[in-house]
Structure formats: structure tokens, C-alpha cells
Design a protein around this motif. Structure first.
Motif, PDB file in Angstrom:
ATOM      1  N   CYS A 407       0.908  -1.072   0.079  1.00 37.73           N
ATOM      2  CA  CYS A 407      -0.053   0.081   0.075  1.00 37.73           C
ATOM      3  C   CYS A 407       0.799   1.271  -0.187  1.00 37.73           C
ATOM      4  CB  CYS A 407      -0.826  -0.002   0.917  1.00 37.73           C
ATOM      5  SG  CYS A 407      -2.148  -1.423   1.263  1.00 37.73           S
ATOM      6  N   ARG A 408       2.023   1.230   0.626  1.00 38.36           N
ATOM      7  CA  ARG A 408       2.858   2.425   0.809  1.00 38.36           C
ATOM      8  C   ARG A 408       3.807   2.723  -0.499  1.00 38.36           C
ATOM      9  NH1 ARG A 408       6.705   1.746   5.669  1.00 38.36           N
ATOM     10  NH2 ARG A 408       6.933   4.030   5.342  1.00 38.36           N
ATOM     11  N   ASN A 409       3.502   1.841  -1.639  1.00 38.78           N
ATOM     12  CA  ASN A 409       3.919   2.439  -3.021  1.00 38.78           C
ATOM     13  C   ASN A 409       3.144   3.418  -3.407  1.00 38.78           C
ATOM     14  OD1 ASN A 409       6.152   0.424  -3.340  1.00 38.78           O
ATOM     15  ND2 ASN A 409       4.468  -1.215  -4.072  1.00 38.78           N
ATOM     16  N   CYS A 410       1.961   3.622  -2.914  1.00 36.47           N
ATOM     17  CA  CYS A 410       0.971   4.895  -3.413  1.00 36.47           C
ATOM     18  C   CYS A 410       0.816   5.678  -2.113  1.00 36.47           C
ATOM     19  CB  CYS A 410      -0.309   4.146  -4.179  1.00 36.47           C
ATOM     20  SG  CYS A 410       0.030   3.316  -5.607  1.00 36.47           S
ATOM     21  N   HIS A 411       0.903   5.360  -1.030  1.00 34.67           N
ATOM     22  CA  HIS A 411       0.399   6.263   0.098  1.00 34.67           C
ATOM     23  C   HIS A 411       1.693   6.208   0.962  1.00 34.67           C
ATOM     24  CE1 HIS A 411      -3.963   5.887  -0.950  1.00 34.67           C
ATOM     25  NE2 HIS A 411      -3.642   4.507  -1.131  1.00 34.67           N
ATOM     26  N   SER A 412       1.843   7.408   1.353  1.00 34.04           N
ATOM     27  CA  SER A 412       2.950   7.635   2.600  1.00 34.04           C
ATOM     28  C   SER A 412       2.607   7.511   4.044  1.00 34.04           C
ATOM     29  CB  SER A 412       3.436   8.999   2.492  1.00 34.04           C
ATOM     30  OG  SER A 412       2.512   9.811   2.689  1.00 34.04           O
ATOM     31  N   LEU A 413       3.469   7.127   4.791  1.00 33.72           N
ATOM     32  CA  LEU A 413       3.369   6.975   6.030  1.00 33.72           C
ATOM     33  C   LEU A 413       4.321   7.435   7.081  1.00 33.72           C
ATOM     34  CD1 LEU A 413       1.255   5.976   8.266  1.00 33.72           C
ATOM     35  CD2 LEU A 413       2.397   3.465   7.907  1.00 33.72           C
ATOM     36  N   GLY A 414       4.265   8.381   7.832  1.00 34.45           N
ATOM     37  CA  GLY A 414       5.323   8.784   8.648  1.00 34.45           C
ATOM     38  C   GLY A 414       6.261   9.778   7.736  1.00 34.45           C
ATOM     39  N   ARG A 420       1.157   9.283  -4.749  1.00 36.74           N
ATOM     40  CA  ARG A 420      -0.067   9.069  -5.803  1.00 36.74           C
ATOM     41  C   ARG A 420      -1.364   9.001  -4.955  1.00 36.74           C
ATOM     42  NH1 ARG A 420      -0.387   4.460  -8.436  1.00 36.74           N
ATOM     43  NH2 ARG A 420      -1.959   5.610  -9.918  1.00 36.74           N
ATOM     44  N   GLY A 421      -1.444   8.467  -3.673  1.00 42.77           N
ATOM     45  CA  GLY A 421      -2.638   8.729  -2.954  1.00 42.77           C
ATOM     46  C   GLY A 421      -2.424   9.649  -1.681  1.00 42.77           C
ATOM     47  N   PRO A 422      -3.686   9.630  -1.135  1.00 44.22           N
ATOM     48  CA  PRO A 422      -3.523  10.424  -0.104  1.00 44.22           C
ATOM     49  C   PRO A 422      -2.580   9.750   1.168  1.00 44.22           C
ATOM     50  CG  PRO A 422      -5.761  10.163  -0.615  1.00 44.22           C
ATOM     51  CD  PRO A 422      -4.807   9.404  -1.482  1.00 44.22           C
ATOM     52  N   ASN A 446      -8.335   7.526  -8.306  1.00 47.29           N
ATOM     53  CA  ASN A 446      -7.090   6.713  -8.825  1.00 47.29           C
ATOM     54  C   ASN A 446      -6.898   5.404  -8.288  1.00 47.29           C
ATOM     55  OD1 ASN A 446      -5.170   6.935 -11.095  1.00 47.29           O
ATOM     56  ND2 ASN A 446      -3.661   7.172  -9.204  1.00 47.29           N
ATOM     57  N   MET A 447      -7.480   4.981  -7.347  1.00 51.22           N
ATOM     58  CA  MET A 447      -7.269   3.939  -6.432  1.00 51.22           C
ATOM     59  C   MET A 447      -8.258   2.808  -7.201  1.00 51.22           C
ATOM     60  SD  MET A 447      -7.671   3.088  -2.568  1.00 51.22           S
ATOM     61  CE  MET A 447      -7.573   1.218  -1.955  1.00 51.22           C
ATOM     62  N   PRO A 448      -7.406   1.621  -7.406  1.00 50.20           N
ATOM     63  CA  PRO A 448      -8.332   0.410  -7.811  1.00 50.20           C
ATOM     64  C   PRO A 448      -9.127  -0.331  -6.910  1.00 50.20           C
ATOM     65  CG  PRO A 448      -6.069  -0.081  -7.831  1.00 50.20           C
ATOM     66  CD  PRO A 448      -6.111   1.347  -7.438  1.00 50.20           C
ATOM     67  N   GLY A 449      -9.927  -1.055  -7.041  1.00 51.74           N
ATOM     68  CA  GLY A 449     -10.789  -1.970  -6.068  1.00 51.74           C
ATOM     69  C   GLY A 449     -10.025  -3.293  -5.917  1.00 51.74           C
TER      70      GLY A 449
END
Length: 488
Positions: A407-414, A420-422, A446-449
């Protein structure tokens, strides 16, 4: 003010000397040095002919191509399988770009080896280097217009590199994408650049380049001991034209036309045999285990980026390559005079051989090497400890799944991860539990299911962890139709 005026006068004089025509002002035919009427001087004219062919085929394709995220891929399928000879038109345009860039590189290396960039042709060289960069930009935007799976991920990788540019990286990516995600606005901007902006600049710069070549004349064949000096070059060049010059038409033009015709014939045959490239599968951001390969002219860079250690990717793209480009632009300013003959400038031949060897080797590696972007890059970065303290076993299992499912390929954490994502840090302040479940299962924006890729227990764990992603002084989002104690 006096220094400024002096600098202005110096610049005007510098430009005047580089635009002064060594041809005599009479009605005699335009003449070129005897050594310039040879098969070694035909690459520039052939490049121009292929450029014209690219403009014509590109205009024809633009009449059918639909620059929208919903219809771009289908319009290429229509050209390939329904429009009569549409596939061949696409093949001519694609292979023409390959021929064009190959000819430009050969021509540029030839000018470098022969020292033809020296006085008074510094501006001609700088314009040629700029034209090569613009042609590469045309090739890149043209690849994006296929808007298939390969082009989508190539574009994502390019934006990821551009986003690492200090200070302006985020603004640059947002401007190129036309928004926060790769979507229809991105394709529209690439289409505008490929069909309108870049061709207009290229045509204008090509006209200026041809004018400089016409005004300054074609450089004579370098001879040992014949030095280039600012004080005497123009007068010596005129004397050479008077002594052994030959009319450009028809003597020189004949060889140019024959070589250009052979190149066009080779292009016609290649397009008929090889056909167009793509489109491959429709763009699908949910398929992350992909192996995108750029078009032929960028394979060398793909191979280098794959062979270099990951920590060198950014320095290579943002430091090494710009320094090399600045060196190309500055070359005629660093060495504007002196010897031109190869034997008196052996370093130029060594550099040319190294450049060709590197380009050929890395391009060959790129044709078969299965390198693809490290889609596990952020999965290898551990989740910050602060996000794991005090979590229940179910929430910890969700954190593990966030890592394992990439998931962190598209969303950042810390502060680390994809853009690419929120951000995940404040997910619980934006979405309720039910909204999170729906977003994961059905996708949106832009997020796939991922309803088919995750088991119910895995969704529960991920949502449990994400519901803890809110500041300590801010409660999570909740359904306003329910009491606050009922939660989301």
C-alpha cells in the motif's frame, strides 16, 4: 550602467560575428568547401527529411486519435484493426522517431569528432543539442499517448524521478500530471505538448538552425595544422571557397537526396515488416507486478537505472545527467578555437567511442533485461514504531498487511512512501469505517478496487489499523447520523 552597456555591446558583437556570412555578396551560386561535398556530410539533411515525414504522419494520426483517458487506447485499436492502413501509419510514425533520433545522434557525434562546433558555429552546435533534447521530449510524450499498461507505468516512474527534484519537484509533477493523479488531464497535457507546443518550438529552432548553417556555410574538412582562429577564420574560409569551393546545387544536393531517399526507403520497409508498437493491455494501476519497458530510445537509461544501486538512482538522474548536458552546451564555449583534426584531438575520438559503446551496450541490455521498478521499495521500509505502540493484535496485523500488500507504494506513512494517493497518517479523520471498507473493496478516484485481492479478514485488519490513523487531539471521522459513542 557603464558596465551593463559594455556587456550588451560585447554580446551584440559576439552574436554579429557568429551570424556573419563568409559567402561573398554577389550573384554567384552558393558554394561549399570541396571536402564538404561527400557522403560524410549527408546526415543533417537526412535528419531534416525524416523530421518532415514525422510531422506529416503525426498530423494524420492526430485526426483519428482521441486524447481522453476513456478513448485513447480504443482509438489506437481502431487504427490498428479497422482503419485501412492505420497500422502502417502508426508504424511509420513510431519507427520514424527511432530513425530520427539515431540520425540526430550520429550527426551530433560527427560534428563533435570533426570539431565543427568551433568558431563561428558555436550557436549552431548549441541549437543542435537543444533540438536533440526536444526530440527526446517528443519521443517521451509520444510514448505516453499510447496510454497502455506499459506507458502508464513508464510515466509513473518518470514522475517519481521528477518528484525528487529539490524544491520544485512537487510543483513540476503536479503541473505535468494536471492534478494529483495520472488521469485524463495528464493525457490531455501530454497530447498538447506532443502535437502543438513541442512541434512549434522544434520547427522554429530547426529554421534557425538551417539559417545558421546557410549563413556560416558548411565547415571544411579538418586538416592537421589548420588551426581555428577568430582573427583569421572567416577570411581563410572565403579564400577556401574561392580556391576550391563547389556549388551546393546540384553537386552537394545530389548526395543529400540519394542518402535521404535510402533512409526513407529503409524506414518504409522497416515499418512494413515490424509494424507499430502496441498498444499493450489497457492501463490498470492495480497491476503493480508489471515489467514496463520504455521505447527504444530510452532503453539505455532504463538499463543504467536498473544496474546502478538503488541509492544512486536519484544522484544519477538529477546530478550526473544534468552535468553531462551542461557540458554538451558549454563545449563550444570551452573549446572555441584550435585544432580540429582527429589526430590532433585524440580525446574526442576516445569520448565518441565510449559514448557509442555505452549507448549500444546499455540499449542491448535494456532489450532483454527484465529490470522493472522496485515495486517493493516502500515495503522494505519499516513502519515507524510510533504507529505500532499500543495497538491491538488485529491492528498490528493490519499494519503488517499494509506493508505486505504494498500500500505504501502509493500512500505515504510517517513521511515516507508514495505520493500518488492520500497520506495514511490522517486516514481516520477523512473516512469512517464503512467508507474505508467501501474504498478498499470498490476503489475510487485513482485507486483500484481490491475486493478480489483481499480476504474479508484482511480487510477487517487493514481497516482496524487505519482507524487508528488520526492525531491524538482529533477524534476519528464518524457518521453524523449516529450518536458519537457509536463510532464510525
Amino acid at each position: 550602467m557603464t558596465k551593463l552597456k559594455a556587456a550588451q555591446r560585447a554580446l551584440i558583437e559576439w552574436m554579429r560575428l557568429r551570424l556573419s556570412s563568409p559567402q561573398r555578396a554577389n550573384n554567384a551560386p552558393y558554394r561549399v568547401p570541396h571536402g564538404a561535398v561527400s557522403w560524410g556530410y549527408v546526415f543533417g539533411s537526412a535528419t531534416f527529411v525524416v523530421l518532415l515525414l514525422e510531422l506529416v504522419t503525426g498530423l494524420c494520426l492526430a485526426l483519428v486519435y482521441a486524447p481522453s483517458a476513456d478513448n485513447a487506447w480504443q482509438s489506437l485499436l481502431y487504427l490498428n484493426y479497422q482503419q485501412p492502413l492505420g497500422w502502417y501509419l502508426r508504424a511509420l510514425h513510431y519507427w520514424g522517431s527511432n530513425f530520427l533520433l539515431a540520425l540526430m545522434i550520429i550527426h551530433l557525434v560527427q560534428v563533435f569528432v570533426l570539431g565543427a562546433y568551433k568558431y563561428p558555429r558555436e550557436l549552431t552546435w548549441i541549437g543542435g543539442v537543444l533540438l536533440l533534447l526536444l526530440m527526446l521530449a517528443m519521443a517521451l510524450t509520444g510514448e505516453v499517448l499510447r496510454f497502455d499498461q506499459e506507458a502508464y507505468w513508464d510515466l509513473a516512474i518518470g514522475f517519481a524521478l521528477a518528484g525528487r527534484t529539490p524544491i520544485i519537484g512537487g510543483y513540476l509533477v503536479h503541473f505535468l500530471m494536471g492534478g494529483p493523479i495520472i488521469a485524463g488531464a495528464t493525457l490531455a497535457r501530454m497530447f498538447t505538448m506532443h502535437v502543438l507546443i513541442l512541434p512549434a518550438v522544434i520547427l522554429g529552432l530547426t529554421g534557425l538552425h538551417l539559417l545558421l548553417v546557410y549563413r556560416l556555410g558548411i565547415s571544411e574538412w579538418p586538416m592537421p595544422g589548420r588551426l581555428v582562429r577568430r582573427e583569421t577564420y572567416l577570411s581563410n574560409y572565403r579564400a577556401t571557397l574561392d580556391r576550391e569551393g563547389e556549388p551546393l546545387i546540384p553537386t552537394g544536393l545530389r548526395k543529400d537526396l540519394i542518402f535521404a531517399a535510402l533512409i526513407v526507403l529503409g524506414l518504409i520497409v522497416t515499418a512494413a515488416i515490424m509494424g507499430p508498437k502496441g498498444p499493450n493491455g489497457a492501463p490498470n494501476p492495480s497491476i503493480i507486478q508489471t515489467r514496463p519497458h520504455p521505447d527504444f530510445f530510452f532503453l539505455w537509461m532504463e538499463a543504467l537505472m536498473g544496474l546502478l544501486p538503488a541509492w544512486l538512482d536519484t544522484p544519477f538522474a538529477l546530478i550526473v545527467l544534468p552535468i553531462l548536458l551542461l557540458g554538451l552546451f558549454a563545449l563550444p564555449l570551452i573549446s572555441p578555437t584550435g585544432e580540429r583534426h582527429i589526430l590532433r584531438r585524440p580525446l574526442s575520438m576516445v569520448i565518441a567511442i565510449i559514448v557509442f559503446a555505452v549507448l549500444i551496450t546499455t540499449t542491448w541490455l535494456g532489450t532483454y533485461d527484465p529490470w522493472s521498478p522496485d515495486m517493493n521499495a516502500w515495503s522494505a521500509t519499516p513502519i515507524p514504531i510510533a504507529y505500532l505502540k499500543g495497538r491491538t493484535p488485529l491492528e498490528l496485523q493490519g499494519a503488517i498487511l499494509i506493508q505486505a500488500k504494498q500500500c505504501r507504494n502509493c500512500h505515504s506513512l510517517g513521511g515516507s512512501g508514495g505520493m500518488r494517493g492520500p497520506k495514511l497518517d490522517t486516514t481516520a479523520t477523512r473516512l469512517t469505517r464503512n467508507e474505508l471498507i467501501r474504498q478498499i473493496l470498490q476503489g475510487g478516484g485513482n485507486m483500484p478496487g481490491y475486493g478480489k485481492a483481499l480476504r474479508p479478514a484482511e480487510v477487517d485488519a487493514i481497516v482496524a489499523f487505519l482507524m487508528t490513523m488520526h492525531p491524538t487531539n482529533e477524534p476519528p471521522a464518524r457518521n453524523s447520523a449516529r450518536p458519537a459513542e457509536a463510532g464510525g
